[in-house]
Design a protein around this motif. Structure first.
Motif, mmCIF file in Angstrom:
data_model
loop_
_atom_site.group_PDB
_atom_site.id
_atom_site.type_symbol
_atom_site.label_atom_id
_atom_site.label_comp_id
_atom_site.label_asym_id
_atom_site.label_seq_id
_atom_site.Cartn_x
_atom_site.Cartn_y
_atom_site.Cartn_z
ATOM 1 N N THR A 100 21.467 27.255 7.788
ATOM 2 C CA THR A 100 20.080 27.519 8.422
ATOM 3 C C THR A 100 19.780 29.015 8.136
ATOM 4 O O THR A 100 20.192 30.118 8.227
ATOM 5 C CB THR A 100 20.242 27.529 10.035
ATOM 6 O OG1 THR A 100 20.656 26.164 10.250
ATOM 7 C CG2 THR A 100 18.766 27.781 10.394
ATOM 8 N N ALA A 122 14.551 24.972 8.830
ATOM 9 C CA ALA A 122 15.618 23.936 9.604
ATOM 10 C C ALA A 122 16.326 23.153 8.561
ATOM 11 O O ALA A 122 15.967 22.794 7.565
ATOM 12 C CB ALA A 122 14.785 23.079 10.519
ATOM 13 N N VAL A 185 8.773 28.294 11.998
ATOM 14 C CA VAL A 185 9.999 27.413 11.857
ATOM 15 C C VAL A 185 9.417 26.083 11.045
ATOM 16 O O VAL A 185 8.545 25.353 11.462
ATOM 17 C CB VAL A 185 10.398 26.935 13.126
ATOM 18 C CG1 VAL A 185 11.449 25.841 12.944
ATOM 19 C CG2 VAL A 185 10.948 27.859 14.043
ATOM 20 N N ILE A 187 10.126 22.606 9.494
ATOM 21 C CA ILE A 187 10.770 21.624 9.625
ATOM 22 C C ILE A 187 10.512 20.409 8.692
ATOM 23 O O ILE A 187 10.353 19.170 8.899
ATOM 24 C CB ILE A 187 10.537 20.820 11.161
ATOM 25 C CG1 ILE A 187 8.951 20.796 11.544
ATOM 26 C CG2 ILE A 187 10.834 21.930 12.379
ATOM 27 C CD1 ILE A 187 8.600 19.868 12.657
ATOM 28 N N GLU A 192 9.625 15.156 12.461
ATOM 29 C CA GLU A 192 10.135 15.503 13.813
ATOM 30 C C GLU A 192 8.994 14.433 14.810
ATOM 31 O O GLU A 192 7.974 14.149 14.524
ATOM 32 C CB GLU A 192 9.880 17.043 14.439
ATOM 33 C CG GLU A 192 9.831 17.186 15.617
ATOM 34 C CD GLU A 192 9.541 18.572 16.126
ATOM 35 O OE1 GLU A 192 10.518 19.526 15.866
ATOM 36 O OE2 GLU A 192 8.318 19.052 16.323
ATOM 37 N N ILE A 206 15.392 20.550 13.702
ATOM 38 C CA ILE A 206 15.755 21.864 14.277
ATOM 39 C C ILE A 206 16.173 21.303 15.526
ATOM 40 O O ILE A 206 15.561 20.632 16.236
ATOM 41 C CB ILE A 206 14.454 22.810 14.507
ATOM 42 C CG1 ILE A 206 15.069 24.218 15.025
ATOM 43 C CG2 ILE A 206 13.421 22.328 15.364
ATOM 44 C CD1 ILE A 206 15.772 25.084 13.797
ATOM 45 N N SER A 292 10.546 22.117 17.638
ATOM 46 C CA SER A 292 9.880 23.113 16.421
ATOM 47 C C SER A 292 9.388 24.454 17.550
ATOM 48 O O SER A 292 9.504 25.373 17.067
ATOM 49 C CB SER A 292 9.040 22.683 15.265
ATOM 50 O OG SER A 292 8.092 21.861 15.991
ATOM 51 N N ALA A 295 11.930 26.059 19.246
ATOM 52 C CA ALA A 295 12.405 26.898 18.293
ATOM 53 C C ALA A 295 11.828 28.152 18.058
ATOM 54 O O ALA A 295 12.510 29.374 18.027
ATOM 55 C CB ALA A 295 13.251 26.257 17.307
#
Length: 539
Positions: A100, A122, A185, A187, A192, A206, A292, A295
């Motif tokens: 990561t 991610a 972040v 992703i 997701e 993530i 996400s 995070a």
């Protein structure tokens, strides 16, 4: 505890079967003593409406030593995870590690100011948590926190944001003291948003603290008082409003979380329900609505804690990460977190039956990292993932007809015992077979088998994945177990190694509490495995 699935998942299936051509399977010679022991177990009155299927195969003599309904389909529950994790290890290798990385998208001046964005990309690492230990292993609890509330559910001790804190510390050590852009972040590895079928936790590339916030609950001082709730990690991502009540000692423990998104993507979470007087501290979990943004929020917070100031606040607005990807170069890497090897991740997923990790593995991680050509899965990781699994099984000599899989954890799957035994035989031929076997729960010792056949001579000699698929029976106020499974390996009393799969389907625990039904169904399969351990070599 194994998982009782509550909801369905889309029906995208991989169908495979066994021709038997890859193995020289001779007809077995079942011991009369063993046959009598198993017959006595499966013919008990409480199983009069149930169905058993099983096969026990000697890896030493290459003979089936006992089989019952081995060519019929059974609901396997989380024994499906054997396929998910085995396929991932076969395609990626047992030593594969997730990396990561955090990139600077912009220049860094002599004063340590990043004139641009800081992007955490991610990698699909399921263990951005406190599981990673100093010796490189991953810690686990026999009853995973993702199954809370439940008897024995517990968190791994330590900082649940340890991996994120590690990244933030590296950013600060790199000399970055101020970020004039955003903390983001990325992703884009795979989509997701889908809810894992057993726990309801959201699947994402993530995965911070298994995409949950833990809450330890104790009752208030008196009836109607607010219970005490201690959350971990503490983050502005979720502002909890405690409207729960303490009830009388014989009342239920039943906490509910209702979240409402704020403009920046953080959540106001209202907690309702009841906690009974006299109850010991009990764990429950809140499923984060957006992994996400969760995070992004905690990464921003730990960066600040590590002395990095950030000029722009977080936002839930869409970001065009494709325009940033040219900046994802090694020269722009300012932090990297390297996971434990895949053998350790398999241990976590299989020992505690970690649904989210298995659902990430198949099809998403297989489709992203294991599909050919590389990168194909980013367009359609579901098709690519199951396609890669099917190709692997076909190359191993397995063909279509005796298994169906439509998710990684086992919410929608059917296998014949014969299929699972042949698959386990195939896994046993791999160079990493010892590590895979070591990742399985051990009868009476750890993981989801810790409470099964604890005092049996077979304890410590059966290495197997459990599986449960159940539903609430409103008519009879109990738990109806559609499928209970146990599949793996046995080292018999005389040292013979067996691959096996045993299933119990359609068990109604009408007169029992759900926990008692699960334990009883698990114990009967454990009892059969113990009988084979003791009698497989008798004649």
């Amino acid at each position: 505890m194994t998982m009782c699935f509550r909801t369905g998942i889309r029906m995208l299936a991989v169908i495979v079967s066994l021709t038997g051509g890859c193995l020289d399977v001779a007809s077995g010679q079942t011991s009369p003593v063993l046959a009598a022991r198993i017959a006595a177990i499966v013919s008990r009155p409480e199983y009069s409406h149930s169905r058993f299927g099983m096969e026990f195969y000697s890896l030493d003599t290459r003979k089936v030593i006992y089989a019952l309904n081995e060519q019929q389909f059974f609901v396997p529950g989380s024994t499906t995870k054997l396929l998910s994790e085995g396929t991932l290890m076969k395609l990626l290798g047992p030593d594969f590690r997730f990396k990561t990385k955090v990139y600077s998208v912009g220049s860094i001046d002599s004063k340590g100011t990043l004139k641009g964005d800081l992007v955490l990309v991610a990698s699909g690492d399921p263990n951005l948590s406190g599981r990673l230990q100093s010796d490189g292993t991953l810690a686990f609890k026999d009853e995973d926190h993702s199954y809370a509330p439940g008897p024995g559910a517990a968190v791994v001790e330590g900082n649940p944001l340890a991996a994120i804190d590690d990244l933030a510390h590296q950013v600060a050590a790199r000399g970055i003291h101020r970020i004039e852009g955003r903390v983001l972040v990325d992703i884009s590895l795979f989509p997701e948003g889908e809810h894992e079928g057993g726990t309801g936790i959201i699947i994402s590339p993530i995965c911070v603290n298994d995409n949950v916030i833990d809450a330890k609950a104790t009752p208030g001082a008196s009836v109607d008082a607010a219970p005490n709730l201690v959350f971990s990690p503490i983050t502005r991502y979720a502002q909890f409003v405690n409207k729960a009540k303490t009830v009388a000692k014989d009342g239920p423990f039943d906490l509910n979380f209702e979240d409402k998104a704020q403009p920046d993507g953080t959540q106001v979470v209202t907690v309702t329900g009841t906690v009974p007087l006299g109850m010991a501290e009990t764990l429950t979990v809140y499923h984060v609505a957006s992994p996400s943004i969760f995070a992004q929020t905690v990464f921003t917070e730990v960066l600040t804690t590590n002395g990095v100031s950030i000029s722009k606040k977080g936002s839930s607005a869409p970001v065009d990460f494709s325009a940033m990807k040219p900046s994802y170069t090694e020269s722009n890497v300012v932090a990297v977190h390297t996971s434990a090897p895949l053998t350790e991740e398999a241990k976590v997923t299989l020992k505690v039956s970690q649904n989210l990790h298995a659902a990430m593995a198949a099809p998403y991680l297989i489709g992203t990292y294991g599909a050919q050509p590389k990168g194909e899965g980013k367009k359609d990781p579901v098709s690519a993932g199951f396609g890669a699994e099917r190709e692997m099984l076909t190359a191993a000599g397995l063909d279509v007809a005796s298994a169906m899989q439509s998710d990684g954890a086992g919410a929608n799957a059917y296998f014949t015992p014969d299929f699972m035994v042949h698959y386990l035989t195939f896994l046993n031929q791999q160079s990493w077979a010892p590590q895979f076997r070591a990742a399985l729960p051990v009868l009476g010792k750890d993981g989801t088998l810790v409470m099964i056949q604890k005092d049996s001579p077979a304890a410590g000699h059966v290495f197997a994945k459990t599986g449960t698929y159940g539903m609430e029976d409103q008519l009879n106020h109990g738990l109806f177990i559609s499928g209970k499974g146990l599949a793996g390996y046995i080292v018999t009393a005389k040292g013979q190694t067996l691959a096996f799969a045993a299933y119990l389907n359609l068990y109604e625990g009408h007169s029992e509490k759900p926990a008692a039904s699960l334990l009883k169904a698990g114990n009967v399969l454990g009892e059969i495995a113990a009988a084979v351990y003791e009698n497989a070599d008798s004649r």
